[in-house]
Design a protein around this motif. Structure first.
Motif, PDB file in Angstrom:
ATOM      1  N   SER A 160      24.131  38.721  34.464  1.00  0.00           N
ATOM      2  CA  SER A 160      25.501  38.309  34.791  1.00  0.00           C
ATOM      3  C   SER A 160      26.401  38.629  33.614  1.00  0.00           C
ATOM      4  O   SER A 160      25.976  38.513  32.452  1.00  0.00           O
ATOM      5  CB  SER A 160      25.561  36.800  35.021  1.00  0.00           C
ATOM      6  OG  SER A 160      24.784  36.478  36.135  1.00  0.00           O
ATOM      7  N   ILE A 161      27.623  39.006  33.901  1.00  0.00           N
ATOM      8  CA  ILE A 161      28.595  39.254  32.834  1.00  0.00           C
ATOM      9  C   ILE A 161      29.960  38.701  33.249  1.00  0.00           C
ATOM     10  O   ILE A 161      30.256  38.611  34.444  1.00  0.00           O
ATOM     11  CB  ILE A 161      28.753  40.765  32.505  1.00  0.00           C
ATOM     12  CG1 ILE A 161      28.878  41.601  33.786  1.00  0.00           C
ATOM     13  CG2 ILE A 161      27.650  41.273  31.644  1.00  0.00           C
ATOM     14  CD1 ILE A 161      29.226  43.049  33.520  1.00  0.00           C
ATOM     15  N   ASP A 162      30.752  38.349  32.245  1.00  0.00           N
ATOM     16  CA  ASP A 162      32.157  38.025  32.477  1.00  0.00           C
ATOM     17  C   ASP A 162      32.943  39.237  32.017  1.00  0.00           C
ATOM     18  O   ASP A 162      32.768  39.690  30.880  1.00  0.00           O
ATOM     19  CB  ASP A 162      32.591  36.829  31.615  1.00  0.00           C
ATOM     20  CG  ASP A 162      31.997  35.535  32.135  1.00  0.00           C
ATOM     21  OD1 ASP A 162      31.392  35.537  33.228  1.00  0.00           O
ATOM     22  OD2 ASP A 162      32.145  34.515  31.435  1.00  0.00           O
ATOM     23  N   GLU A 163      33.771  39.775  32.878  1.00  0.00           N
ATOM     24  CA  GLU A 163      34.543  40.952  32.453  1.00  0.00           C
ATOM     25  C   GLU A 163      36.030  40.712  32.662  1.00  0.00           C
ATOM     26  O   GLU A 163      36.485  40.407  33.768  1.00  0.00           O
ATOM     27  CB  GLU A 163      34.099  42.201  33.210  1.00  0.00           C
ATOM     28  CG  GLU A 163      34.926  43.407  32.823  1.00  0.00           C
ATOM     29  CD  GLU A 163      34.093  44.600  32.367  1.00  0.00           C
ATOM     30  OE1 GLU A 163      33.640  45.327  33.225  1.00  0.00           O
ATOM     31  OE2 GLU A 163      33.916  44.804  31.144  1.00  0.00           O
ATOM     32  N   LYS A 164      36.774  40.868  31.556  1.00  0.00           N
ATOM     33  CA  LYS A 164      38.230  40.678  31.623  1.00  0.00           C
ATOM     34  C   LYS A 164      38.901  42.000  31.988  1.00  0.00           C
ATOM     35  O   LYS A 164      38.672  43.014  31.337  1.00  0.00           O
ATOM     36  CB  LYS A 164      38.755  40.190  30.270  1.00  0.00           C
ATOM     37  CG  LYS A 164      40.241  39.870  30.328  1.00  0.00           C
ATOM     38  CD  LYS A 164      40.698  39.074  29.130  1.00  0.00           C
ATOM     39  CE  LYS A 164      41.000  39.979  27.963  1.00  0.00           C
ATOM     40  NZ  LYS A 164      41.534  39.246  26.814  1.00  0.00           N
ATOM     41  N   TYR A 186      36.524  38.330  35.634  1.00  0.00           N
ATOM     42  CA  TYR A 186      35.658  38.335  36.819  1.00  0.00           C
ATOM     43  C   TYR A 186      34.225  38.007  36.427  1.00  0.00           C
ATOM     44  O   TYR A 186      33.752  38.454  35.378  1.00  0.00           O
ATOM     45  CB  TYR A 186      35.662  39.729  37.464  1.00  0.00           C
ATOM     46  CG  TYR A 186      36.948  40.061  38.178  1.00  0.00           C
ATOM     47  CD1 TYR A 186      37.092  39.828  39.542  1.00  0.00           C
ATOM     48  CD2 TYR A 186      38.026  40.599  37.481  1.00  0.00           C
ATOM     49  CE1 TYR A 186      38.282  40.120  40.196  1.00  0.00           C
ATOM     50  CE2 TYR A 186      39.216  40.893  38.126  1.00  0.00           C
ATOM     51  CZ  TYR A 186      39.339  40.652  39.482  1.00  0.00           C
ATOM     52  OH  TYR A 186      40.515  40.944  40.127  1.00  0.00           O
ATOM     53  N   LYS A 187      33.565  37.271  37.282  1.00  0.00           N
ATOM     54  CA  LYS A 187      32.121  37.064  37.111  1.00  0.00           C
ATOM     55  C   LYS A 187      31.411  38.124  37.951  1.00  0.00           C
ATOM     56  O   LYS A 187      31.577  38.175  39.176  1.00  0.00           O
ATOM     57  CB  LYS A 187      31.713  35.662  37.559  1.00  0.00           C
ATOM     58  CG  LYS A 187      32.242  34.592  36.610  1.00  0.00           C
ATOM     59  CD  LYS A 187      31.367  33.369  36.553  1.00  0.00           C
ATOM     60  CE  LYS A 187      31.868  32.379  35.516  1.00  0.00           C
ATOM     61  NZ  LYS A 187      31.662  32.803  34.142  1.00  0.00           N
ATOM     62  N   LEU A 188      30.694  38.979  37.235  1.00  0.00           N
ATOM     63  CA  LEU A 188      29.997  40.093  37.886  1.00  0.00           C
ATOM     64  C   LEU A 188      28.491  39.948  37.695  1.00  0.00           C
ATOM     65  O   LEU A 188      28.041  39.224  36.799  1.00  0.00           O
ATOM     66  CB  LEU A 188      30.431  41.429  37.257  1.00  0.00           C
ATOM     67  CG  LEU A 188      31.928  41.753  37.227  1.00  0.00           C
ATOM     68  CD1 LEU A 188      32.156  43.111  36.556  1.00  0.00           C
ATOM     69  CD2 LEU A 188      32.515  41.759  38.634  1.00  0.00           C
TER      70      LEU A 188
END
Ligand SMILES: C[S@@+](CC[C@H](N)C(=O)[O-])C[C@H]1O[C@@H](n2cnc3c(N)ncnc32)[C@H](O)[C@@H]1O
Length: 206
Positions: free
Chosen positions: A182-186, A197-199
């Motif tokens: 999982s990653i958080d991407e701004k 976004y939570k990807l």
């Protein structure tokens, strides 16, 4: 779908110039695995393919003519192909790597299954795919009408599917999964608004 994306991209580089943070991770992964040729499905206006093309021989397939025109202006190294990923395979070509950022979740289940199989078929023996998609932990989960399990029509004719880890693994059951996460991407939009976004991502081998 094409009309929608052409209209969005007519406003310019809507997610800015910078590539996703995942491009750096994908580049390291591909280099460690001897990847030389990369296909980028759903490349948009080329912010990720341009960065990948500094290291690999990159082809990109994209539906929006408008996006391709913008991509070609700023990136002479990538070969941009106007078309749908559902028209794959590209004949007589196999790729060592596929990098696909936030395309898969735009499709309904039968299309997702078809698209993933087309990617696997387009890979060379031992080729690998690095793919990101929406997570079911994202705040937009549940907005709109649920048209299939975890798939929401959030605008007329526009759906988004939100993946749990189990669901993502299940989509790749015909490949050898190396890693998920999982990653958080701004994303910083052209009007300078921001959204994180939570990807989820998956790395899989043919
Ligand atoms: C969410 S955007 C991501 C764009 C790009 N990956 C990026 O991160 O900048 C999804 C992209 O997929 C493209 N797309 C949608 N359906 C497609 C299809 N069937 N075949 C090829 N591209 C498609 C859209 O035009 C759009 O550029």
């Amino acid at each position: 779908m094409k009309g929608y994306w052409d209209e969005r991209f007519s406003k310019g580089k809507i997610w800015g110039e910078l590539p996703s943070n995942t491009v750096e991770a994908a580049t390291k992964l591909f280099l460690n695995n001897g990847v030389k040729t990369v296909l980028v499905p759903g490349a948009g206006y080329g912010r990720n393919s341009k960065a990948l093309a500094t290291t690999f021989k990159v082809d990109a397939i994209e539906l929006s003519q408008q996006a391709i025109a913008t991509a070609k202006e700023q990136d002479k190294q990538t070969t941009y192909i106007e078309g749908s990923v559902f028209d794959l395979p590209i004949p007589h070509k196999k790729y060592d790597g596929i990098y696909c950022y936030n395309l898969l979740h735009l499709f309904l289940l039968s299309e997702r299954v078809t698209f993933i199989q087309k990617c696997i078929d387009q890979l060379a023996e031992d080729g690998m795919i690095f793919l990101t998609c929406f997570s079911n932990k994202d705040t937009s989960y549940g907005q709109g009408v649920e048209v299939e399990k975890d798939t929401f029509e959030y605008k007329p004719g526009k759906v988004a599917h939100f993946f749990s880890e189990e669901d993502l693994l299940n989509h790749f059951k015909h490949a050898e999964v190396i890693q998920t996460g999982s990653i958080d991407e701004k994303l910083v939009y052209i009007d300078q608004t921001e959204r994180t976004y939570k990807l989820r991502y998956i790395i899989a081998k043919k």
